[in-house]
Design a protein around this motif. Structure first.
Motif, mmCIF file in Angstrom:
data_model
loop_
_atom_site.group_PDB
_atom_site.id
_atom_site.type_symbol
_atom_site.label_atom_id
_atom_site.label_comp_id
_atom_site.label_asym_id
_atom_site.label_seq_id
_atom_site.Cartn_x
_atom_site.Cartn_y
_atom_site.Cartn_z
ATOM 1 N N ARG A 92 0.833 -1.211 0.000
ATOM 2 C CA ARG A 92 0.000 0.000 0.000
ATOM 3 C C ARG A 92 0.863 1.255 0.000
ATOM 4 N N VAL A 93 1.977 1.206 0.778
ATOM 5 C CA VAL A 93 2.880 2.359 0.818
ATOM 6 C C VAL A 93 3.495 2.577 -0.565
ATOM 7 N N ALA A 95 2.306 1.593 -3.447
ATOM 8 C CA ALA A 95 1.291 1.951 -4.447
ATOM 9 C C ALA A 95 0.927 3.436 -4.385
ATOM 10 N N ARG A 96 1.028 4.045 -3.204
ATOM 11 C CA ARG A 96 0.645 5.454 -3.042
ATOM 12 C C ARG A 96 1.698 6.428 -3.549
ATOM 13 N N ARG A 97 2.931 5.929 -3.779
ATOM 14 C CA ARG A 97 4.014 6.850 -4.155
ATOM 15 C C ARG A 97 3.790 7.401 -5.560
ATOM 16 N N ILE A 101 2.847 5.479 -9.309
ATOM 17 C CA ILE A 101 1.663 5.759 -10.138
ATOM 18 C C ILE A 101 2.106 6.138 -11.550
#
Ligand SMILES: [Zn+2]
Length: 525
Positions: A92-93, A95-97, A101
């Motif tokens: 999750r960490v 994927a948020r960067r 993206i």
């Protein structure tokens, strides 16, 4: 100066550039890799009120507590403690960067997933050696294997290997850093590489056959084994005139030993051989080497890669980092590792020369170098010689004294107790391979005088052997790693567990049949 420039210009860096670049790379590494994904260091930083921004300069490293060998050992309460040091990314960490993206948009989600897998998923391990404790695994991801290959390629470059060279890797087949680094050094360096597995895998004869047929330009191995190999090759009249580099790993290398290896090389027809030492340790997942230098000149020192890690020299008592040129204990922090990550690792190894940033007088490269001799503190402690006439004997010093002695080849130091009584005095027996038909009484006298002059100690006995006998004592062809120090002192207290082999649990003073070895500086394995 970004880590990228440290990487692209790794052979041409000033001290100021290194220090600034490393501080910057450290902050980025802590912020994006270590603190988000390392359970151990996240807690440690929290407990000490630190974050990535606490490290503006390399001097700030003193704020970060050391990690020691014992921090990595399993305990009854934490039977899988080594796992705390493995980076475990949170998808999750990642994927948020924003960069994740962006990459997903440009290259597709599958590709991004594969890249993260290659970066973080452990796929390989090497184990610590030494007799202090059970072996600890250090894990590598594909990213780390690429890094190992880069380190290997640079090592080959620093040793001045040529593309057309042939490399014989005689390090023992084992899950140890030394063997694998040598393998990657050869293959990533584009050099034809043959790994014999050392004396145990195909015997001394098998290695001699390779010297004859493969005709290596470069020979990599553990000093004790390389000595035996060349000695036997010389006796058998083998010609290995291509040989021009001997690269040693796994034990310290004294000047006396370098000279003896050069003399043996001459006997097999190799006229201009450089004997180069390497230094590395399992926790660094790296090793460094000297560049070639004239035999009558001081060593060129270990050439370090500033982009891959920070090597500090600290005061062993206070723990304070010391400036360039000062002796002290070596402490290592990686800058780009994944898998198992250990920060500010206290090696227990001491340099008497310290770091220098001056351009190398031999190869001209400007990079941090570690100069002088390295000794391992545990060797002094583990010999535990204080009962011998009140004299503490330093194994490092003993090794220099014996390697530098004339008319002797290989040697082994054996420790016993008088009458095999555990409460009796320690005895030191020196087993020596006698060379050149020299008079035994005279040689015995000379060795005694040498030991007294340098170490203030008389060996209780000096026994002479031929090459075959000393090989049998050292376990050449029988043990994975040959033994220069055996401890046959019986234990006073009942032993907790039986060691299964000389290389499995190298746990202090072993039984008569096993014989403990010295904790060798990992000048590789
Ligand atoms: Zn150099």
């Amino acid at each position: 100066m970004s880590r990228n420039s440290l990487q692209t210009h790794w052979q041409a860096l000033s001290e100021a550039t290194v220090r600034r670049g490393q501080a910057e790379a450290l902050r980025r590494y802590l912020r994006t890799v270590v603190l988000p994904f390392s359970a151990h260091y996240r807690n440690l930083f929290q407990e000490n009120g630190l974050d990535a921004e606490s490290f503006r300069t390399l001097e700030d490293l003193r704020r970060l507590p050391f990690t020691t060998k014992s921090d990595l050992l399993n305990t009854a309460a934490q039977p899988q403690r080594f796992k705390d040091f493995i980076l475990t990314p949170d998808p999750r960490v990642l994927a948020r960067r924003p960069e994740t993206i962006m990459r997903a948009v440009l290259r597709g989600r599958d590709r991004v997933r594969q890249d993260f897998e290659a970066e973080f998923r452990p796929i390989f391990a090497t184990f610590t050696t030494g007799r202090s404790a059970e072996p600890t695994p250090l894990f590598f991801s594909q990213h780390d294997l690429t890094r190992l290959a880069t380190a290997g390629r640079r090592l080959v470059e620093i040793c001045a290997a040529r593309r057309e060279d042939r490399l014989l890797n005689s390090l023992p087949f084992a899950p140890h850093l030394a063997f694998w680094l040598a393998h990657y050094a050869g293959t990533a360096g584009g050099v034809m590489t043959m790994s014999s597995g050392g004396g145990k895998a195909i015997g001394t004869d098998g290695n001699i056959r390779l010297l004859r047929k493969f005709k290596p330009d470069i020979l990599i191995g553990v000093p004790t084994f390389v000595y035996h190999l060349l000695h036997q090759a010389a006796e058998e009249g083998v010609h290995c005139e291509n040989l021009r580099r001997i690269v040693l790993a796994g034990e310290k290398v004294s000047d006396g030993l370098r000279q003896k290896l050069r003399d043996l090389a001459l006997e097999v027809g190799a006229r201009n051989v450089d004997v180069l030492a390497t230094y590395g340790f399992t926790e660094a997942k790296l090793a460094w080497s000297e560049c070639p230098f004239q035999y009558n000149q001081p060593s060129s020192g270990y050439h370090l890669y500033a982009d891959m890690g920070i090597l500090e020299v600290v005061d062993a008592q206070t723990g304070d980092p010391l400036p360039a040129g000062r002796p002290g204990e070596l402490v290592f922090t990686p800058l780009d590792a994944r898998g198992s990550v250990v920060l500010r690792y206290r090696t227990g190894d001491f340099t008497d020369g310290g770091l220098t940033y001056e351009a190398c007088p031999y190869c001209g490269r400007s990079l941090p170098r570690l100069v002088g001799n390295i000794s391992r503190r545990s060797e002094v402690r583990q010999m535990n010689f204080d009962k011998i006439k009140g004299t503490l004997v330093d194994f490092n010093e003993l090794e220099h004294v014996l390697d530098g002695a004339q008319h002797i080849g290989s040697w082994q130091v054996e420790l016993r107790k008088t009458n095999d009584d555990p409460h009796e005095l320690d005895e030191l027996i020196l087993h020596v391979q006698k060379l050149n038909g020299v008079d035994e009484e005279q040689l015995r006298r000379e060795l005694n005088e040498r030991c007294v002059a340098h170490l203030e100690i008389h060996p209780n006995q000096i026994l002479f052997h031929d090459a075959e006998e000393i090989q049998a004592l050292q376990g050449v062809g029988r043990l994975i790693k040959e033994q220069k120090l055996v401890d046959h002192r019986p234990q006073a207290a009942p032993r907790q567990e039986q060691a299964t082999s000389a290389t499995a649990s190298l746990n202090g003073k072993e039984s008569q049949s096993v014989g403990a070895v010295a904790d060798k500086p990992e000048t590789l394995p």
